[in-house]
Design a protein around this motif. Structure first.
Motif, short mmCIF file in Angstrom:
data_model
loop_
_atom_site.label_atom_id
_atom_site.label_comp_id
_atom_site.label_asym_id
_atom_site.label_seq_id
_atom_site.Cartn_x
_atom_site.Cartn_y
_atom_site.Cartn_z
N VAL A 24 0.83 -1.20 0.00
CA VAL A 24 0.00 0.00 0.00
C VAL A 24 0.87 1.26 0.00
CG1 VAL A 24 -1.67 1.31 1.37
CG2 VAL A 24 -1.96 -1.16 1.09
N GLY A 25 1.93 1.29 0.78
CA GLY A 25 2.80 2.46 0.86
C GLY A 25 3.45 2.79 -0.47
N ALA A 61 0.71 4.13 -2.79
CA ALA A 61 0.33 5.48 -2.38
C ALA A 61 1.41 6.47 -2.82
CB ALA A 61 0.11 5.56 -0.87
N ALA A 62 2.67 6.10 -2.67
CA ALA A 62 3.77 6.97 -3.10
C ALA A 62 3.69 7.22 -4.60
CB ALA A 62 5.12 6.37 -2.72
N LEU A 63 3.42 6.17 -5.38
CA LEU A 63 3.25 6.33 -6.83
C LEU A 63 2.12 7.32 -7.13
CD1 LEU A 63 3.62 5.62 -9.84
CD2 LEU A 63 2.17 3.60 -9.42
N GLN A 64 1.01 7.17 -6.44
CA GLN A 64 -0.13 8.06 -6.67
C GLN A 64 0.21 9.50 -6.28
OE1 GLN A 64 -2.78 5.60 -4.39
NE2 GLN A 64 -3.60 4.58 -6.21
N TYR A 65 0.95 9.69 -5.19
CA TYR A 65 1.40 11.05 -4.82
C TYR A 65 2.30 11.63 -5.91
CZ TYR A 65 -0.24 11.17 0.06
OH TYR A 65 -1.01 11.22 1.20
N LEU A 66 3.20 10.80 -6.45
CA LEU A 66 4.11 11.28 -7.50
C LEU A 66 3.34 11.66 -8.77
CD1 LEU A 66 6.99 8.76 -6.86
CD2 LEU A 66 7.14 11.26 -6.59
N THR A 116 5.80 8.85 2.87
CA THR A 116 5.08 7.58 2.87
C THR A 116 6.04 6.41 2.78
OG1 THR A 116 3.12 8.61 1.88
CG2 THR A 116 3.34 6.22 1.63
N LEU A 117 7.02 6.51 1.89
CA LEU A 117 8.00 5.43 1.74
C LEU A 117 8.89 5.28 2.96
CD1 LEU A 117 8.93 5.95 -2.01
CD2 LEU A 117 7.66 4.03 -1.02
N SER A 127 15.63 4.47 -5.03
CA SER A 127 15.63 3.08 -5.47
C SER A 127 15.47 2.12 -4.30
CB SER A 127 16.89 2.75 -6.27
OG SER A 127 18.03 2.74 -5.45
N LEU A 128 16.16 2.41 -3.20
CA LEU A 128 16.04 1.52 -2.04
C LEU A 128 14.69 1.65 -1.35
CD1 LEU A 128 19.63 1.80 -0.56
CD2 LEU A 128 18.61 -0.13 -1.76
N LEU A 129 14.14 2.84 -1.33
CA LEU A 129 12.82 3.03 -0.73
C LEU A 129 11.72 2.33 -1.54
CD1 LEU A 129 13.04 6.77 0.35
CD2 LEU A 129 12.74 4.81 1.88
N LEU A 130 11.87 2.29 -2.86
CA LEU A 130 10.85 1.71 -3.73
C LEU A 130 10.99 0.20 -3.91
CD1 LEU A 130 10.71 4.47 -6.44
CD2 LEU A 130 8.76 3.68 -5.07
N SER A 131 12.15 -0.34 -3.66
CA SER A 131 12.40 -1.76 -3.91
C SER A 131 11.91 -2.61 -2.75
CB SER A 131 13.88 -2.01 -4.13
OG SER A 131 14.32 -1.31 -5.27
#
Length: 188
Positions: A50-51, A54-59, A127-128, A179-183
């Motif tokens: 979910v996080g 949500a981050a993708l949607q914020y971006l 969020t991340l 990259s580390l936050l998203l992986s």
């Protein structure tokens, strides 16, 4: 906790949050983009949480393509809201329109952030940072208020994350930090 992934970089174009569009000194180079490894987000993705969604949607909202409040769900049954936002973003940026946020989309979507920045890209970062959790599902570094203001609390938590992942502890959300936050962590 997400492990340090040697050599994994996530490169992005940058936008001052008040301008809501990419500009000069904060953008990553084409060379940085070419040598990057990117997570892939798409409808029915497995391994993202979910996080991350949500981050993708914020971006996407930061760039004016996602309307409403980020839900953290890619798309509910019968809805194409996130996928449509991704496709509109890709179309506007002259990218292949496939509804997948991966190699072609991340460099145009992400922004380099530092203390003092504001807006939805900061909300994505916050969020991340909150997705970094221990075995009890508690934030490792303490919860960050998702308010869109890159202040002292966000800076402190970001630096702790960078230190724990053997990154330069500069408080700047750049390619390796994103990259580390998203992986997803190994085994997730």
């Amino acid at each position: 906790m997400k492990p340090f992934l040697l050599g994994l970089t996530l490169i992005c174009s940058a936008a001052p949050l008040w301008a809501q569009k990419p500009v000069g000194s904060r953008a990553f180079t084409a060379e940085e983009s070419r040598r990057s490894l990117w997570p892939k987000f798409q409808r029915m993705s497995h391994g993202q949480y979910v996080g991350e969604f949500a981050a993708l949607q914020y971006l996407l909202r930061n760039q004016g393509f996602y309307k409403g409040t980020p839900t953290g769900v890619f798309d509910a049954k019968g809805s194409n809201k996130t996928e449509n936002a991704i496709k509109a973003f890709q179309r506007a940026k002259g990218l292949k329109v496939d509804g997948i946020v991966g190699t072609q989309s991340w460099p145009k979507l992400l922004v380099r952030l530092k203390k003092g920045d504001r807006g939805d890209a900061v909300r994505a970062l916050q969020t991340l940072l909150n997705t970094q959790q221990d075995d009890r599902h508690e934030p490792i570094y303490g919860a960050v208020k998702v308010d869109g203001i890159f202040g002292t609390g966000t800076d402190r938590v970001l630096k702790l994350f960078q230190k724990d992942n053997a990154l330069i502890t500069d408080g700047v959300a750049g390619p390796q930090t994103w990259s580390l936050l998203l992986s997803p962590a190994v085994g997730d």
